[in-house]
Write a protein that holds these residues in place. Structure first.
Motif, PDB file in Angstrom:
ATOM      1  N   ALA A   1       2.912 -27.173 -16.155  1.00  0.00           N
ATOM      2  CA  ALA A   1       3.066 -25.985 -14.445  1.00  0.00           C
ATOM      3  C   ALA A   1       3.864 -26.999 -13.362  1.00  0.00           C
ATOM      4  O   ALA A   1       5.223 -26.152 -12.552  1.00  0.00           O
ATOM      5  CB  ALA A   1       1.629 -25.884 -14.045  1.00  0.00           C
ATOM      6  N   ILE A   2       3.818 -27.744 -13.321  1.00  0.00           N
ATOM      7  CA  ILE A   2       4.444 -28.592 -12.114  1.00  0.00           C
ATOM      8  C   ILE A   2       5.822 -28.614 -12.506  1.00  0.00           C
ATOM      9  O   ILE A   2       7.058 -28.103 -11.602  1.00  0.00           O
ATOM     10  CB  ILE A   2       4.435 -30.255 -12.104  1.00  0.00           C
ATOM     11  CG1 ILE A   2       2.939 -30.275 -11.459  1.00  0.00           C
ATOM     12  CG2 ILE A   2       5.298 -31.237 -11.262  1.00  0.00           C
ATOM     13  CD1 ILE A   2       2.452 -31.942 -11.567  1.00  0.00           C
ATOM     14  N   TYR A   3       6.278 -28.946 -14.049  1.00  0.00           N
ATOM     15  CA  TYR A   3       7.704 -28.020 -14.160  1.00  0.00           C
ATOM     16  C   TYR A   3       8.294 -27.240 -14.032  1.00  0.00           C
ATOM     17  O   TYR A   3       9.664 -26.906 -13.714  1.00  0.00           O
ATOM     18  CB  TYR A   3       7.914 -29.179 -15.541  1.00  0.00           C
ATOM     19  CG  TYR A   3       7.325 -30.716 -15.939  1.00  0.00           C
ATOM     20  CD1 TYR A   3       7.278 -31.706 -14.592  1.00  0.00           C
ATOM     21  CD2 TYR A   3       6.848 -30.797 -17.194  1.00  0.00           C
ATOM     22  CE1 TYR A   3       6.400 -32.927 -14.971  1.00  0.00           C
ATOM     23  CE2 TYR A   3       6.585 -31.950 -17.482  1.00  0.00           C
ATOM     24  CZ  TYR A   3       6.151 -32.788 -16.203  1.00  0.00           C
ATOM     25  OH  TYR A   3       5.691 -33.705 -16.703  1.00  0.00           O
ATOM     26  N   GLU A   4       7.178 -26.331 -14.463  1.00  0.00           N
ATOM     27  CA  GLU A   4       8.184 -25.022 -14.380  1.00  0.00           C
ATOM     28  C   GLU A   4       8.698 -24.383 -13.084  1.00  0.00           C
ATOM     29  O   GLU A   4       9.460 -23.864 -12.636  1.00  0.00           O
ATOM     30  CB  GLU A   4       7.041 -23.668 -14.958  1.00  0.00           C
ATOM     31  CG  GLU A   4       7.356 -22.398 -15.538  1.00  0.00           C
ATOM     32  CD  GLU A   4       7.009 -22.144 -16.192  1.00  0.00           C
ATOM     33  OE1 GLU A   4       6.913 -20.837 -16.148  1.00  0.00           O
ATOM     34  OE2 GLU A   4       5.182 -22.575 -16.274  1.00  0.00           O
ATOM     35  N   ALA A   5       7.203 -24.958 -12.400  1.00  0.00           N
ATOM     36  CA  ALA A   5       7.730 -25.283 -10.669  1.00  0.00           C
ATOM     37  C   ALA A   5       9.110 -25.195 -10.124  1.00  0.00           C
ATOM     38  O   ALA A   5       9.569 -24.170  -9.190  1.00  0.00           O
ATOM     39  CB  ALA A   5       6.685 -24.831 -10.366  1.00  0.00           C
TER      40      ALA A   5
END
Length: 331
Positions: free
Chosen positions: A217-221
């Protein structure tokens, strides 16, 4: 040798297109088809997003597939090309290098049309896709043996204007770390080929170790933040929360900040990423495998710095990197 590398569809077609980048066959492997997604909404930035440069770094392909899912409903202008997996042969083997020729794809760019399969992949990407983009995001991770801060990285660039634009683009990911990271083996790296053509190239290092939902989720954000900064999608950028804290710094590292094992043995980490260390602080311990009477070797911080990556507890050979440290960037 078969035909020249090419796409099975026209990138200039408006809207969503799906097809393949055809990598010609050779003596070692037949024709290879790399799936390609394109969304063309006319004038605007031209972005190429790639994953799977290294086959044991799965975060990039996963985030690239997520991007393909929501981009058609979000992109406002410009063109985005997504190649989730650059090296499927390495991915299938869960290997950093291509099994057939043992080569690291990220060390053979711009490739050779008459070379082995890894060279032919690099040649196809360099000749067909790279000219179509002004900006490139190559999605990496540190791999399964490392704990690392999610980071958007670049190397030092001789052109000061391109360097400044690249650092600003890296900072736009708003990941916990933006890193200027020199390498002593940059020959053949994808970003060097792109930067030599004046393109902004950001290599994201999406953590390491377990590929889990929270980190993804962090990487996608981070990728979404970068698309917002480019003006490709609308929205408000946000700093992702990493390990229960909001952390964002721009750091630089030197070759001397690669802390290496002085001998073979079992590496025991004694600190974590984000830890601030002073000169002489203990980073980890190397335990001999050959003798219980041999003293273990302390690996200590060379100076005041921040731990940006540290190897998992594992057997390491002599002169292998077990940790990286860095300090605030001064331009």
């Amino acid at each position: 040798m078969s035909d020249a590398p090419h796409l099975t569809f026209d990138l200039d077609m408006p809207g969503v297109s799906r097809g393949h980048l055809v990598v010609p066959g050779g003596a070692d492997h037949g024709e290879l088809l790399l799936p390609v997604f394109s969304l063309n909404k006319g004038e605007g930035p031209r972005l190429l997003v790639t994953g799977g440069n290294h086959g044991d770094e799965l975060e990039g392909p996963i985030v690239a597939r997520r991007l393909i899912e929501w981009l058609p409903g979000a992109q406002m202008c410009g063109r985005v090309i997504v190649v989730p997996v650059l090296n499927p042969l390495a991915l299938e083997a869960w290997s950093r290098n291509t099994p057939l020729d043992g080569l690291n794809l990220n060390r053979v760019f711009p490739g050779r049309a008459n070379g082995s399969i890894t060279h032919r992949i690099a040649d196809a990407v360099s000749r067909v896709l790279l000219p179509m983009a002004d900006t490139v995001f190559d999605l990496h991770s540190f791999g399964p043996k490392w704990d690392c801060l999610p980071a958007a990285t670049t190397h030092p660039i001789a052109d000061p204007d391109l360097m400044a634009r690249t650092v600003r683009m890296a900072e736009a990911f708003k990941l916990p770390l933006t890193l200027v990271w020199p390498h002593n083996d940059t020959a053949g790296m994808f970003d060097i080929t792109a930067q030599n053509q004046g393109k902004v190239f950001v290599c994201s290092e999406f953590g390491g170790g377990t590929v889990g939902a929270d980190n993804l989720a962090i990487y996608e954000a981070g990728v979404r933040n970068a698309l917002i900064a480019l003006g490709l999608v609308e929205g408000k950028a946000d700093y992702p929360i990493f390990r229960h804290q909001s952390f964002a710094q721009t750091l630089e590292t030197r070759l001397s900040d690669e802390l290496k094992s002085p001998a073979p043995g079992i590496f025991e980490p004694r600190c974590s990423v984000l830890d601030e260390v002073k000169q002489g602080d203990l980073i980890g311990i190397l335990h001999s495998m050959n003798s219980l009477s041999a003293e273990s070797i302390d690996i200590r911080a060379p100076e005041t710095s921040i731990v940006l990556a540290i190897a998992s507890g594992a057997h390491v050979d002599a002169n292998k990197v077990v940790a990286y440290v860095a300090r605030p960037l001064k331009i």
